[in-house]
Motif scaffolding. Sequence first.
Motif, PDB file in Angstrom:
ATOM      1  N   GLU A 172       0.149  10.971   5.249  1.00  0.00           N
ATOM      2  CA  GLU A 172       1.599  10.713   5.346  1.00  0.00           C
ATOM      3  C   GLU A 172       2.360  11.525   4.281  1.00  0.00           C
ATOM      4  O   GLU A 172       3.463  12.013   4.537  1.00  0.00           O
ATOM      5  CB  GLU A 172       1.863   9.222   5.151  1.00  0.00           C
ATOM      6  CG  GLU A 172       1.374   8.378   6.324  1.00  0.00           C
ATOM      7  CD  GLU A 172       1.507   6.881   6.062  1.00  0.00           C
ATOM      8  OE1 GLU A 172       1.621   6.129   7.043  1.00  0.00           O
ATOM      9  OE2 GLU A 172       1.509   6.472   4.879  1.00  0.00           O
ATOM     10  N   VAL A 173       1.754  11.655   3.106  1.00  0.00           N
ATOM     11  CA  VAL A 173       2.391  12.454   2.050  1.00  0.00           C
ATOM     12  C   VAL A 173       2.550  13.910   2.491  1.00  0.00           C
ATOM     13  O   VAL A 173       3.591  14.542   2.285  1.00  0.00           O
ATOM     14  CB  VAL A 173       1.569  12.370   0.752  1.00  0.00           C
ATOM     15  CG1 VAL A 173       2.096  13.365  -0.272  1.00  0.00           C
ATOM     16  CG2 VAL A 173       1.610  10.957   0.177  1.00  0.00           C
ATOM     17  N   GLU A 174       1.523  14.415   3.106  1.00  0.00           N
ATOM     18  CA  GLU A 174       1.603  15.793   3.595  1.00  0.00           C
ATOM     19  C   GLU A 174       2.674  15.944   4.666  1.00  0.00           C
ATOM     20  O   GLU A 174       3.399  16.942   4.710  1.00  0.00           O
ATOM     21  CB  GLU A 174       0.232  16.233   4.136  1.00  0.00           C
ATOM     22  CG  GLU A 174      -0.814  16.446   3.081  1.00  0.00           C
ATOM     23  CD  GLU A 174      -0.406  17.521   2.104  1.00  0.00           C
ATOM     24  OE1 GLU A 174       0.197  18.549   2.544  1.00  0.00           O
ATOM     25  OE2 GLU A 174      -0.643  17.358   0.900  1.00  0.00           O
ATOM     26  N   LYS A 204       0.833  -1.192   0.000  1.00  0.00           N
ATOM     27  CA  LYS A 204       0.000   0.000   0.000  1.00  0.00           C
ATOM     28  C   LYS A 204       0.872   1.248   0.000  1.00  0.00           C
ATOM     29  O   LYS A 204       1.916   1.297   0.659  1.00  0.00           O
ATOM     30  CB  LYS A 204      -0.917   0.012   1.223  1.00  0.00           C
ATOM     31  CG  LYS A 204      -1.956  -1.105   1.223  1.00  0.00           C
ATOM     32  CD  LYS A 204      -2.839  -0.991   2.450  1.00  0.00           C
ATOM     33  CE  LYS A 204      -3.916  -2.073   2.457  1.00  0.00           C
ATOM     34  NZ  LYS A 204      -4.806  -1.959   3.647  1.00  0.00           N
ATOM     35  N   GLY A 205       0.519   2.258  -0.801  1.00  0.00           N
ATOM     36  CA  GLY A 205       1.245   3.516  -0.801  1.00  0.00           C
ATOM     37  C   GLY A 205       0.911   4.339   0.428  1.00  0.00           C
ATOM     38  O   GLY A 205       0.003   4.009   1.190  1.00  0.00           O
ATOM     39  N   PRO A 206       1.681   5.426   0.633  1.00  0.00           N
ATOM     40  CA  PRO A 206       1.412   6.284   1.797  1.00  0.00           C
ATOM     41  C   PRO A 206       0.043   6.940   1.673  1.00  0.00           C
ATOM     42  O   PRO A 206      -0.420   7.225   0.575  1.00  0.00           O
ATOM     43  CB  PRO A 206       2.534   7.306   1.746  1.00  0.00           C
ATOM     44  CG  PRO A 206       2.959   7.350   0.328  1.00  0.00           C
ATOM     45  CD  PRO A 206       2.768   5.959  -0.208  1.00  0.00           C
ATOM     46  N   THR A 207      -0.499   7.142   2.757  1.00  0.00           N
ATOM     47  CA  THR A 207      -1.797   7.811   2.781  1.00  0.00           C
ATOM     48  C   THR A 207      -1.600   9.283   2.482  1.00  0.00           C
ATOM     49  O   THR A 207      -0.483   9.830   2.580  1.00  0.00           O
ATOM     50  CB  THR A 207      -2.440   7.651   4.162  1.00  0.00           C
ATOM     51  OG1 THR A 207      -1.633   8.337   5.124  1.00  0.00           O
ATOM     52  CG2 THR A 207      -2.582   6.173   4.549  1.00  0.00           C
TER      53      THR A 207
END
Length: 230
Positions: A11-13, A5-8
């Motif tokens: 989390e990106v922010e 799963k990629g970062p939420t």
Amino acid sequence: MPPKKGPTPEEVEDIKTSLGALCGDVAAVRAQQELLLGLLEEVKQLRLQNAQKDRRIMDLERRVDELEQYTRTNDVVISGIKIKPRSYARAVAGNVGEPSDEENRSVEQQVASFLQSKGIEMDLEHVEACHPLPRRSDRPPAVIMRFVNRKNKVALLKQGRKLKGTDVFINEHLTRKNADIARKARQLKKNGKIQHTWVTNCKIFIKLNGTPEEAKVLIVRNMEDLDKYN
């Protein structure tokens, strides 16, 4: 295996915020580095300017000393002769100014009389001025004698050997700087560090130890020139 799963979005922010903060820190560090480099360059330039000013001051001091020494070219300092003090009347009157011409002539006559008693020839017609220096010890005050020209001074200095065995000495009138250099050179000779030293025309000479090839004769202009022979 299930796909990663990629970062939420949250989390990106957070990552963007952290990277932004890191970039800001790097920029601040670079700014500090540039400031420090600028300060280091400024310090370097100031040190260079100070070194140049120091050399300039030393050069000016050397020129002043050379000029002062030049004004003493026709002088000799005679030490050890007992000169009669100024007149009792002048002392009672409290006159502590410059000695009169009569008193100066008296000093000339006393000096000439003593030197002539030792077989030293001197013509007072060649003397431009003569006066005692302030007393600095229990010894008789030294006397400054200025001649009309240099050859008269040299002629008197050459006869100084006739004073051997007395406590009277005739020397060139050196500036304080040159007198200190001459004194140190004599101490080096006494300690066997150099072969010989003498003063001619207000210049200090030394002769080194060693073989005839090594025993060079040098003119000493600064105290530092003698440090290597300690």
